[in-house]
Design a protein around this motif. Sequence first.
Motif, PDB file in Angstrom:
ATOM      1  N   TYR A  62     101.106 -55.173  22.797  1.00 26.15           N
ATOM      2  CA  TYR A  62      99.728 -54.702  22.956  1.00 26.15           C
ATOM      3  C   TYR A  62      99.542 -54.205  24.383  1.00 26.15           C
ATOM      4  N   ILE A  63      99.002 -52.994  24.517  1.00 25.65           N
ATOM      5  CA  ILE A  63      98.646 -52.425  25.821  1.00 25.65           C
ATOM      6  C   ILE A  63      97.152 -52.160  25.831  1.00 25.65           C
ATOM      7  N   HIS A  64      96.499 -52.591  26.892  1.00 23.32           N
ATOM      8  CA  HIS A  64      95.044 -52.544  26.993  1.00 23.32           C
ATOM      9  C   HIS A  64      94.647 -51.758  28.242  1.00 23.32           C
ATOM     10  N   CYS A  65      93.590 -50.953  28.131  1.00 23.93           N
ATOM     11  CA  CYS A  65      93.091 -50.185  29.266  1.00 23.93           C
ATOM     12  C   CYS A  65      91.569 -50.123  29.169  1.00 23.93           C
ATOM     13  N   ARG A  66      90.883 -50.523  30.237  1.00 29.07           N
ATOM     14  CA  ARG A  66      89.411 -50.596  30.202  1.00 29.07           C
ATOM     15  C   ARG A  66      88.825 -50.079  31.514  1.00 29.07           C
ATOM     16  N   HIS A  67      87.829 -49.195  31.407  1.00 25.44           N
ATOM     17  CA  HIS A  67      87.103 -48.672  32.566  1.00 25.44           C
ATOM     18  C   HIS A  67      88.038 -48.036  33.593  1.00 25.44           C
ATOM     19  N   VAL A  68      89.018 -47.289  33.120  1.00 27.33           N
ATOM     20  CA  VAL A  68      90.027 -46.732  34.018  1.00 27.33           C
ATOM     21  C   VAL A  68      90.253 -45.249  33.781  1.00 27.33           C
ATOM     22  N   THR A  69      90.194 -44.786  32.533  1.00 28.82           N
ATOM     23  CA  THR A  69      90.739 -43.466  32.202  1.00 28.82           C
ATOM     24  C   THR A  69      89.967 -42.297  32.811  1.00 28.82           C
ATOM     25  N   GLN A  70      88.741 -42.528  33.290  1.00 33.29           N
ATOM     26  CA  GLN A  70      88.023 -41.414  33.898  1.00 33.29           C
ATOM     27  C   GLN A  70      88.673 -40.967  35.208  1.00 33.29           C
ATOM     28  N   THR A  71      89.561 -41.797  35.761  1.00 29.62           N
ATOM     29  CA  THR A  71      90.229 -41.448  37.015  1.00 29.62           C
ATOM     30  C   THR A  71      91.675 -41.001  36.807  1.00 29.62           C
ATOM     31  N   ILE A  72      92.175 -41.039  35.580  1.00 22.60           N
ATOM     32  CA  ILE A  72      93.559 -40.655  35.311  1.00 22.60           C
ATOM     33  C   ILE A  72      93.677 -39.136  35.316  1.00 22.60           C
ATOM     34  N   LYS A  73      94.604 -38.621  36.101  1.00 18.80           N
ATOM     35  CA  LYS A  73      94.732 -37.167  36.231  1.00 18.80           C
ATOM     36  C   LYS A  73      95.580 -36.549  35.126  1.00 18.80           C
ATOM     37  N   ASN A  74      96.457 -37.334  34.504  1.00 16.53           N
ATOM     38  CA  ASN A  74      97.324 -36.807  33.453  1.00 16.53           C
ATOM     39  C   ASN A  74      97.341 -37.800  32.293  1.00 16.53           C
ATOM     40  N   ARG A  75      96.288 -37.769  31.476  1.00 11.62           N
ATOM     41  CA  ARG A  75      96.191 -38.734  30.376  1.00 11.62           C
ATOM     42  C   ARG A  75      97.267 -38.528  29.313  1.00 11.62           C
ATOM     43  N   HIS A 124     106.690 -47.372  25.391  1.00 12.34           N
ATOM     44  CA  HIS A 124     106.915 -48.759  25.786  1.00 12.34           C
ATOM     45  C   HIS A 124     106.213 -49.767  24.881  1.00 12.34           C
ATOM     46  N   THR A 125     105.513 -49.294  23.854  1.00 10.50           N
ATOM     47  CA  THR A 125     104.929 -50.173  22.847  1.00 10.50           C
ATOM     48  C   THR A 125     105.952 -50.429  21.744  1.00 10.50           C
ATOM     49  N   LYS A 126     106.011 -51.658  21.267  1.00 11.51           N
ATOM     50  CA  LYS A 126     106.890 -51.976  20.146  1.00 11.51           C
ATOM     51  C   LYS A 126     106.439 -51.227  18.895  1.00 11.51           C
ATOM     52  N   PRO A 127     107.366 -50.845  18.025  1.00 14.02           N
ATOM     53  CA  PRO A 127     106.936 -50.346  16.717  1.00 14.02           C
ATOM     54  C   PRO A 127     106.053 -51.389  16.027  1.00 14.02           C
ATOM     55  N   GLY A 128     104.887 -50.973  15.584  1.00  8.21           N
ATOM     56  CA  GLY A 128     103.920 -51.901  15.012  1.00  8.21           C
ATOM     57  C   GLY A 128     102.944 -52.464  16.025  1.00  8.21           C
ATOM     58  N   GLY A 129     103.183 -52.190  17.333  1.00  6.53           N
ATOM     59  CA  GLY A 129     102.280 -52.662  18.377  1.00  6.53           C
ATOM     60  C   GLY A 129     101.087 -51.739  18.556  1.00  6.53           C
ATOM     61  N   TYR A 130     100.147 -52.145  19.414  1.00  9.57           N
ATOM     62  CA  TYR A 130      98.873 -51.434  19.536  1.00  9.57           C
ATOM     63  C   TYR A 130      98.558 -51.034  20.975  1.00  9.57           C
ATOM     64  N   LEU A 131      97.875 -49.906  21.084  1.00  8.35           N
ATOM     65  CA  LEU A 131      97.244 -49.449  22.319  1.00  8.35           C
ATOM     66  C   LEU A 131      95.739 -49.451  22.097  1.00  8.35           C
ATOM     67  N   GLU A 132      94.993 -49.957  23.084  1.00 10.42           N
ATOM     68  CA  GLU A 132      93.527 -50.013  22.956  1.00 10.42           C
ATOM     69  C   GLU A 132      92.868 -49.564  24.250  1.00 10.42           C
ATOM     70  N   PHE A 133      91.896 -48.657  24.104  1.00  7.32           N
ATOM     71  CA  PHE A 133      91.057 -48.235  25.217  1.00  7.32           C
ATOM     72  C   PHE A 133      89.636 -48.751  24.999  1.00  7.32           C
ATOM     73  N   GLN A 134      89.019 -49.243  26.061  1.00  5.71           N
ATOM     74  CA  GLN A 134      87.612 -49.646  26.050  1.00  5.71           C
ATOM     75  C   GLN A 134      86.946 -48.888  27.191  1.00  5.71           C
ATOM     76  N   GLU A 135      86.338 -47.746  26.864  1.00  7.21           N
ATOM     77  CA  GLU A 135      85.893 -46.816  27.894  1.00  7.21           C
ATOM     78  C   GLU A 135      84.451 -46.345  27.668  1.00  7.21           C
ATOM     79  N   VAL A 136      83.742 -46.180  28.760  1.00  5.06           N
ATOM     80  CA  VAL A 136      82.356 -45.708  28.746  1.00  5.06           C
ATOM     81  C   VAL A 136      82.335 -44.187  28.870  1.00  5.06           C
ATOM     82  N   VAL A 137      81.453 -43.540  28.130  1.00  7.51           N
ATOM     83  CA  VAL A 137      81.146 -42.124  28.352  1.00  7.51           C
ATOM     84  C   VAL A 137      80.069 -42.095  29.441  1.00  7.51           C
ATOM     85  N   PHE A 138      80.434 -41.681  30.638  1.00  4.64           N
ATOM     86  CA  PHE A 138      79.521 -41.797  31.773  1.00  4.64           C
ATOM     87  C   PHE A 138      78.541 -40.627  31.800  1.00  4.64           C
ATOM     88  N   TYR A 139      77.574 -40.739  30.894  1.00  2.00           N
ATOM     89  CA  TYR A 139      76.506 -39.754  30.838  1.00  2.00           C
ATOM     90  C   TYR A 139      75.306 -40.408  30.180  1.00  2.00           C
TER      91      TYR A 139
END
Length: 398
Positions: free
Chosen positions: A224-237, A247-262
Amino acid sequence: MSTQHSSPGGSKGLESPSSQGPPKTTPSSPPHSPRSPPENPPRSVTASPVTEAAQTPPLGSGSSPIEVGDSLEPTAEDIEIESDADTGYGDDGSSIDASLSSSVKAGVIENGLRYHGFRRDRTYYPFPNDENEQNRDDMKHAIMGILMSGKLHFAPIGENPQSILDLGTGSGIWAIEMGDKYPSAQVQGIDLSPIQPPFVPPNVKFVIDDIEDDWLYPLDHFDYIHCRHVTQTIKNRPRLMDQAFKHTKPGGYLEFQEVVFYTFCDDDSMTDPYPFRVFMDNLNVGLAKLGGDNLNALKLADEMRQAGFVDLQDVALKIPLGVWPKSKEFKLAGLYWRENISDGIKSIANRAFISGLGWSVEALEVFLVDVRKSLYDASKHVYFPLRIITGRKPLESE
């Protein structure tokens, strides 16, 4: 797959945590560029005027408004929050590599704010890491707990995950609670700043690094890979997505928890003049000039899909701004969100306005006076969309 709807803020109002429906997939195209304010405050001679204009994207007819309440401030009893955090960790060692140089630990001071010192000449992160920012990070964690009904994640990672990675861990509070919740897992948090507490659960470790650099982890490694309140600053998503997928295992998960800043509003109460809306317009343009994207949360689902993730779920929630909601839970979330922005308004604006837009320090300070005041105008029923997006790496047999 979930059905699509057209509301950036979600199809469900936030009457209570239990009222959230099943995940709904929403369009990932962003709103237009922020509109130009009618008049900007004085700027330095190097200022770059905002000339782009745009309309707020329309909310779909299926979007239920948050129920409006009495706008009274919550009482002390209302804001009591139970915490499962365990502070009784032993003193058997620090969670952070002690070999960090003094300059990395000290950071960089700009206009009275402290920023990261690690790779400061090549990685320009626009927000501070000082004590006030750490307190804001923990407050945002409390807000997420309210909106997510106490859950730390939505991805179905099972009861015994073995390896968890937290991208942009900040104060480390999420990683620490995940370490408590999943003693079977080795939890690692990555951040540019060594601001995490020294004593944490034995299965939690923090690493100071740049998540946009090459990852040195084994392939197919993380459950499991988790990312929160970060992606607005990533230059190459797309590159970040590609590395996460590898780098995630087959069957593993990626999760973003992000605000739309508007700023959004369902009942036409967000009328002009509204200095905070003008602030957001300029902030988003300034951050874009530094390589960021405050509207990126609306693009993440498509970018995850393009990287190879499947079974995407895009849950659309709303963070109210202020104490205008009727629901006790969301009145509290709105209080926290308002105070979080008010306490950090200078930290949020400093680099985006001064380095990005070319404003002078003096012009920014004058401008922020009315912006702070407008945050407390409960007659404007404003909210920010929040997106929780999960995706699974397919099994080799799929």
